[in-house]
Design a protein around this motif. Structure first.
Motif, PDB file in Angstrom:
ATOM      1  N   GLU A  22      58.123 -37.490 -12.388  1.00  0.00           N
ATOM      2  CA  GLU A  22      57.506 -37.332 -11.066  1.00  0.00           C
ATOM      3  C   GLU A  22      58.516 -36.931  -9.999  1.00  0.00           C
ATOM      4  O   GLU A  22      58.129 -36.416  -8.955  1.00  0.00           O
ATOM      5  CB  GLU A  22      56.814 -38.631 -10.667  1.00  0.00           C
ATOM      6  N   ALA A  23      59.789 -37.168 -10.252  1.00  0.00           N
ATOM      7  CA  ALA A  23      60.811 -36.799  -9.260  1.00  0.00           C
ATOM      8  C   ALA A  23      60.946 -35.298  -9.097  1.00  0.00           C
ATOM      9  O   ALA A  23      61.638 -34.832  -8.209  1.00  0.00           O
ATOM     10  CB  ALA A  23      62.166 -37.401  -9.654  1.00  0.00           C
ATOM     11  N   LEU A  24      60.266 -34.528  -9.973  1.00  0.00           N
ATOM     12  CA  LEU A  24      60.293 -33.070  -9.846  1.00  0.00           C
ATOM     13  C   LEU A  24      59.045 -32.510  -9.172  1.00  0.00           C
ATOM     14  O   LEU A  24      58.926 -31.307  -8.996  1.00  0.00           O
ATOM     15  CB  LEU A  24      60.459 -32.414 -11.227  1.00  0.00           C
ATOM     16  N   ILE A  25      58.113 -33.366  -8.803  1.00  0.00           N
ATOM     17  CA  ILE A  25      56.891 -32.890  -8.155  1.00  0.00           C
ATOM     18  C   ILE A  25      57.139 -32.752  -6.652  1.00  0.00           C
ATOM     19  O   ILE A  25      57.562 -33.699  -5.996  1.00  0.00           O
ATOM     20  CB  ILE A  25      55.724 -33.860  -8.435  1.00  0.00           C
ATOM     21  N   THR A  26      56.872 -31.575  -6.105  1.00  0.00           N
ATOM     22  CA  THR A  26      57.198 -31.342  -4.698  1.00  0.00           C
ATOM     23  C   THR A  26      56.282 -32.134  -3.777  1.00  0.00           C
ATOM     24  O   THR A  26      55.126 -32.443  -4.128  1.00  0.00           O
ATOM     25  CB  THR A  26      57.054 -29.852  -4.335  1.00  0.00           C
ATOM     26  N   PRO A  27      56.757 -32.459  -2.566  1.00  0.00           N
ATOM     27  CA  PRO A  27      55.894 -33.122  -1.578  1.00  0.00           C
ATOM     28  C   PRO A  27      54.636 -32.306  -1.277  1.00  0.00           C
ATOM     29  O   PRO A  27      53.567 -32.874  -1.042  1.00  0.00           O
ATOM     30  CB  PRO A  27      56.799 -33.231  -0.346  1.00  0.00           C
ATOM     31  N   GLU A  28      54.738 -30.987  -1.316  1.00  0.00           N
ATOM     32  CA  GLU A  28      53.564 -30.137  -1.077  1.00  0.00           C
ATOM     33  C   GLU A  28      52.471 -30.426  -2.112  1.00  0.00           C
ATOM     34  O   GLU A  28      51.288 -30.546  -1.773  1.00  0.00           O
ATOM     35  CB  GLU A  28      53.982 -28.672  -1.148  1.00  0.00           C
ATOM     36  N   VAL A  29      52.885 -30.554  -3.362  1.00  0.00           N
ATOM     37  CA  VAL A  29      51.928 -30.854  -4.434  1.00  0.00           C
ATOM     38  C   VAL A  29      51.372 -32.267  -4.284  1.00  0.00           C
ATOM     39  O   VAL A  29      50.159 -32.490  -4.402  1.00  0.00           O
ATOM     40  CB  VAL A  29      52.598 -30.661  -5.806  1.00  0.00           C
ATOM     41  N   SER A  30      52.240 -33.222  -3.981  1.00  0.00           N
ATOM     42  CA  SER A  30      51.767 -34.608  -3.818  1.00  0.00           C
ATOM     43  C   SER A  30      50.730 -34.702  -2.713  1.00  0.00           C
ATOM     44  O   SER A  30      49.722 -35.412  -2.846  1.00  0.00           O
ATOM     45  CB  SER A  30      52.954 -35.532  -3.506  1.00  0.00           C
ATOM     46  N   ALA A  31      50.956 -33.970  -1.615  1.00  0.00           N
ATOM     47  CA  ALA A  31      50.002 -33.992  -0.500  1.00  0.00           C
ATOM     48  C   ALA A  31      48.671 -33.382  -0.916  1.00  0.00           C
ATOM     49  O   ALA A  31      47.600 -33.883  -0.535  1.00  0.00           O
ATOM     50  CB  ALA A  31      50.586 -33.249   0.696  1.00  0.00           C
ATOM     51  N   ALA A  32      48.723 -32.306  -1.697  1.00  0.00           N
ATOM     52  CA  ALA A  32      47.483 -31.676  -2.159  1.00  0.00           C
ATOM     53  C   ALA A  32      46.706 -32.630  -3.068  1.00  0.00           C
ATOM     54  O   ALA A  32      45.476 -32.740  -2.977  1.00  0.00           O
ATOM     55  CB  ALA A  32      47.801 -30.369  -2.890  1.00  0.00           C
ATOM     56  N   LEU A  33      47.421 -33.327  -3.940  1.00  0.00           N
ATOM     57  CA  LEU A  33      46.750 -34.275  -4.833  1.00  0.00           C
ATOM     58  C   LEU A  33      46.117 -35.419  -4.039  1.00  0.00           C
ATOM     59  O   LEU A  33      45.030 -35.910  -4.378  1.00  0.00           O
ATOM     60  CB  LEU A  33      47.744 -34.832  -5.852  1.00  0.00           C
ATOM     61  N   ALA A  34      46.791 -35.838  -2.971  1.00  0.00           N
ATOM     62  CA  ALA A  34      46.327 -36.998  -2.196  1.00  0.00           C
ATOM     63  C   ALA A  34      45.050 -36.696  -1.431  1.00  0.00           C
ATOM     64  O   ALA A  34      44.306 -37.620  -1.085  1.00  0.00           O
ATOM     65  CB  ALA A  34      47.427 -37.449  -1.231  1.00  0.00           C
ATOM     66  N   THR A  35      44.785 -35.416  -1.135  1.00  0.00           N
ATOM     67  CA  THR A  35      43.598 -35.071  -0.345  1.00  0.00           C
ATOM     68  C   THR A  35      42.515 -34.387  -1.179  1.00  0.00           C
ATOM     69  O   THR A  35      41.494 -33.972  -0.647  1.00  0.00           O
ATOM     70  CB  THR A  35      43.979 -34.155   0.838  1.00  0.00           C
ATOM     71  N   ALA A  36      42.757 -34.261  -2.490  1.00  0.00           N
ATOM     72  CA  ALA A  36      41.777 -33.592  -3.347  1.00  0.00           C
ATOM     73  C   ALA A  36      40.549 -34.466  -3.559  1.00  0.00           C
ATOM     74  O   ALA A  36      40.621 -35.697  -3.508  1.00  0.00           O
ATOM     75  CB  ALA A  36      42.409 -33.266  -4.693  1.00  0.00           C
ATOM     76  N   THR A  37      39.423 -33.797  -3.804  1.00  0.00           N
ATOM     77  CA  THR A  37      38.237 -34.530  -4.258  1.00  0.00           C
ATOM     78  C   THR A  37      38.020 -34.354  -5.757  1.00  0.00           C
ATOM     79  O   THR A  37      37.315 -35.144  -6.384  1.00  0.00           O
ATOM     80  CB  THR A  37      36.968 -34.032  -3.536  1.00  0.00           C
ATOM     81  N   ASP A  38      38.628 -33.276  -6.318  1.00  0.00           N
ATOM     82  CA  ASP A  38      38.410 -32.960  -7.731  1.00  0.00           C
ATOM     83  C   ASP A  38      39.690 -32.424  -8.356  1.00  0.00           C
ATOM     84  O   ASP A  38      40.332 -31.531  -7.792  1.00  0.00           O
ATOM     85  CB  ASP A  38      37.307 -31.901  -7.890  1.00  0.00           C
ATOM     86  N   ILE A  39      40.008 -32.948  -9.533  1.00  0.00           N
ATOM     87  CA  ILE A  39      41.172 -32.477 -10.284  1.00  0.00           C
ATOM     88  C   ILE A  39      40.661 -31.823 -11.564  1.00  0.00           C
ATOM     89  O   ILE A  39      39.961 -32.459 -12.357  1.00  0.00           O
ATOM     90  CB  ILE A  39      42.128 -33.632 -10.658  1.00  0.00           C
ATOM     91  N   VAL A  40      41.046 -30.568 -11.754  1.00  0.00           N
ATOM     92  CA  VAL A  40      40.598 -29.796 -12.909  1.00  0.00           C
ATOM     93  C   VAL A  40      41.822 -29.404 -13.732  1.00  0.00           C
ATOM     94  O   VAL A  40      42.836 -28.981 -13.177  1.00  0.00           O
ATOM     95  CB  VAL A  40      39.855 -28.523 -12.435  1.00  0.00           C
ATOM     96  N   GLY A  41      41.728 -29.525 -15.062  1.00  0.00           N
ATOM     97  CA  GLY A  41      42.859 -29.090 -15.878  1.00  0.00           C
ATOM     98  C   GLY A  41      42.776 -29.582 -17.306  1.00  0.00           C
ATOM     99  O   GLY A  41      41.836 -30.292 -17.695  1.00  0.00           O
ATOM    100  N   TYR A  42      43.786 -29.196 -18.053  1.00  0.00           N
ATOM    101  CA  TYR A  42      43.954 -29.651 -19.428  1.00  0.00           C
ATOM    102  C   TYR A  42      44.097 -31.177 -19.401  1.00  0.00           C
ATOM    103  O   TYR A  42      44.848 -31.734 -18.590  1.00  0.00           O
ATOM    104  CB  TYR A  42      45.184 -28.955 -20.004  1.00  0.00           C
ATOM    105  N   ALA A  43      43.365 -31.844 -20.297  1.00  0.00           N
ATOM    106  CA  ALA A  43      43.238 -33.300 -20.228  1.00  0.00           C
ATOM    107  C   ALA A  43      44.566 -34.056 -20.072  1.00  0.00           C
ATOM    108  O   ALA A  43      44.672 -34.950 -19.222  1.00  0.00           O
ATOM    109  CB  ALA A  43      42.454 -33.796 -21.442  1.00  0.00           C
TER     110      ALA A  43
END
Lengths: 251, 251
Positions: A22-43
């Motif tokens: 997780e130390a490689l995940i950018t703050p931009e990505v973390s912010a997007a995840l925090a405000t998402a309503t839906d997460i889509v992707g490979y399980a």
């Protein structure tokens, strides 16, 4: 106005392998995840996102990228805040191209707000773990022939060797493609790369991380698996201590 | 034991251009900066690090990479916690190779603990801003001939075109190298790439960001400057709406 009511974001969980760091995940990505309503992707990627109230997870199988991208667009068109997750950078051999491909088939959705959030792609994490093998000109080749003909891969390998690029190889070997990587090593030997240094970077940034470096003529196909990123150095790539690096200067 | 008393870390301020976007700096890098005693690097990057008690900043001029790397090693050998800062990924056309080169000249320092912290290199941020032009095989070429002969750059451009790689070009043009990029465009036209889509991504992730996309035959040298990352698509790269992407599948 209201453009932010209709958005899809293609993002990268900046992981090299599962489970990633997780130390490689950018703050931009973390912010997007925090405000998402839906997460889509490979399980396996979707399940890395922490569940919370108001967040719906949409895990899907491997090899259904286009359907998954269409699902993400459809959800976004309904007004959901969708994040499509990949491992590493979403733009490098990952979901971003699939989303744009799906968008091309669905012109009614082309006014959706789309943001591609860059991440640390696997070759950069692998390179950092071994030293600086990508410090001079290089190329990245996906060795899977699921979506392109194998002869094109062979042609690119030969031209990359002739150009004296360092070569980052994604998806070197899988159970369904047991022979391509052996052939890759043969082609590079034929192209005069036998003395080049090869880095096998497995499960980088995880507790299973293992870095092996050998001369290409000593490399064996079974040194790579699904979790390995392979980097072949250029002709000037050298060792210092336990590190491997590409000198900045070439004469 | 005590290995953490003697460390140098080569890290990336994950910026594409100055001033960059802090939302692209990984938590790993932020943590390294927070515990450093000394920051070493090119002055514009060093000044992005917040001053605090106990932290010494060591800004240096451009084009003194090897001396700067040596200074970082010397400080680390004295027991300091050193972070060498770059812009973008430190392993891609940045300081990591210089640190290993300096280390090769100083075997007495080869027991120092060195960590290369990967970051979002410029081409990934540029690609994300334009769509997904690096979604298929690609190469990265530094167009500066400060550290390599120009004919080698020309050779690589021709082979990259023949391989049908997307081509990410770092350092396309500067005041001291006004002509190389014009020659680059000519070479690619001669190689049959006139219809390929070219992305000029300037000052990505800053308020000055500007993305221009044109067919290569319409590209002009003055579309690039020091703050521009140029990506030439492959032969299949296409537009959808305002986006540019490389299809995943090639027949």
């Amino acid at each position: 106005m209201h453009q932010h009511d209709r958005k899809i974001r293609t993002i990268g969980l900046a992981d090299v392998s599962e489970p990633g760091d997780e130390a490689l995940i950018t703050p931009e990505v973390s912010a997007a995840l925090a405000t998402a309503t839906d997460i889509v992707g490979y399980a396996p990627y979707v399940t890395r996102v922490q569940p919370r109230d108001g967040l719906t997870l949409h895990p899907s199988d491997n090899r259904v990228e286009l359907q998954r991208a269409g699902e993400a667009l459809r959800l976004a068109a309904e007004g959901r805040h969708v994040v499509v997750v990949s491992s590493g950078d979403p733009g490098v051999f990952a979901m971003a191209s699939a989303v744009f491909e799906a968008l091309e088939d669905a012109p009614q959705w082309q006014d959706l707000s789309i943001r591609v959030l860059p991440g640390v792609t696997a070759m950069l994490a692998a390179a950092a773990s071994a030293g600086a093998p990508l410090g001079h000109d290089f190329c990245a080749i996906n060795l899977s022939d699921n979506l392109k003909p194998w002869p094109l891969i062979e042609k690119r390998l030969r031209l990359a060797a002739e150009a004296d690029f360092a070569i980052a190889m994604y998806n070197p070997r899988s159970a369904s493609r047991p022979d391509g990587f052996a052939r890759t090593l043969e082609i590079l030997k034929e192209a005069g790369c036998g003395e080049r240094i090869v880095i096998f970077a497995r499960a980088v940034s995880t507790p299973d991380q293992r870095i092996e470096t050998v001369e290409l003529r000593d490399a064996r196909p079974d040194m790579a698996d699904m979790r390995t990123l392979v980097i072949v150095g250029n002709s000037a790539t050298r060792r210092v201590g336990r590190w491997v690096y590409a000198p900045r200067q070439v004469r």
